[in-house]
Design a protein around this motif. Structure first.
Motif, PDB file in Angstrom:
ATOM      1  N   LEU A 242       0.820  -1.206   0.000  1.00 20.00           N
ATOM      2  CA  LEU A 242       0.000   0.000   0.000  1.00 20.00           C
ATOM      3  C   LEU A 242       0.861   1.266   0.000  1.00 20.00           C
ATOM      4  O   LEU A 242       0.555   2.229  -0.698  1.00 20.00           O
ATOM      5  N   GLY A 243       1.954   1.249   0.766  1.00 18.85           N
ATOM      6  CA  GLY A 243       2.859   2.395   0.796  1.00 18.85           C
ATOM      7  C   GLY A 243       3.541   2.626  -0.536  1.00 18.85           C
ATOM      8  O   GLY A 243       3.686   3.768  -0.984  1.00 18.85           O
ATOM      9  N   ALA A 244       3.951   1.546  -1.181  1.00 19.87           N
ATOM     10  CA  ALA A 244       4.603   1.686  -2.484  1.00 19.87           C
ATOM     11  C   ALA A 244       3.632   2.239  -3.521  1.00 19.87           C
ATOM     12  O   ALA A 244       3.987   3.134  -4.302  1.00 19.87           O
ATOM     13  N   ILE A 245       2.412   1.738  -3.523  1.00 19.42           N
ATOM     14  CA  ILE A 245       1.412   2.238  -4.473  1.00 19.42           C
ATOM     15  C   ILE A 245       1.105   3.706  -4.199  1.00 19.42           C
ATOM     16  O   ILE A 245       1.060   4.525  -5.128  1.00 19.42           O
ATOM     17  N   ALA A 246       0.916   4.047  -2.932  1.00 14.76           N
ATOM     18  CA  ALA A 246       0.625   5.442  -2.584  1.00 14.76           C
ATOM     19  C   ALA A 246       1.796   6.352  -2.927  1.00 14.76           C
ATOM     20  O   ALA A 246       1.603   7.464  -3.437  1.00 14.76           O
ATOM     21  N   GLY A 247       3.005   5.891  -2.680  1.00 13.85           N
ATOM     22  CA  GLY A 247       4.188   6.694  -2.986  1.00 13.85           C
ATOM     23  C   GLY A 247       4.364   6.947  -4.467  1.00 13.85           C
ATOM     24  O   GLY A 247       4.656   8.067  -4.886  1.00 13.85           O
TER      25      GLY A 247
END
Length: 64
Positions: free
Chosen positions: A25-30
């Motif tokens: 989720l963090g990678a996608i959001a970033g």
């Protein structure tokens, strides 16, 4: 088969799974923030996601 080890292994498994979900989720959001928003904030978000992934990898190496 020891009951204590299985319970500990199950707990570590679920912690690793939660860290994996947080990383994804963090990678996608970033990446989304980097592409469509503030590039600096996107880089920071991806870096935090990478730290989460490193923590998950460390748990995998220490427990196996």
């Amino acid at each position: 088969m020891q009951i204590g080890q299985d319970n500990e292994r199950d707990t570590v498994f679920w912690i690793r799974q939660a860290l994996d979900v947080a990383f994804i989720l963090g990678a996608i959001a970033g990446v989304a923030c980097y592409v469509w928003g503030d590039r600096t904030m996107g880089l920071y978000i991806v870096l935090v996601a990478m730290v989460v992934k490193m923590a998950e990898s460390a748990l995998r190496m220490l427990k196996h």
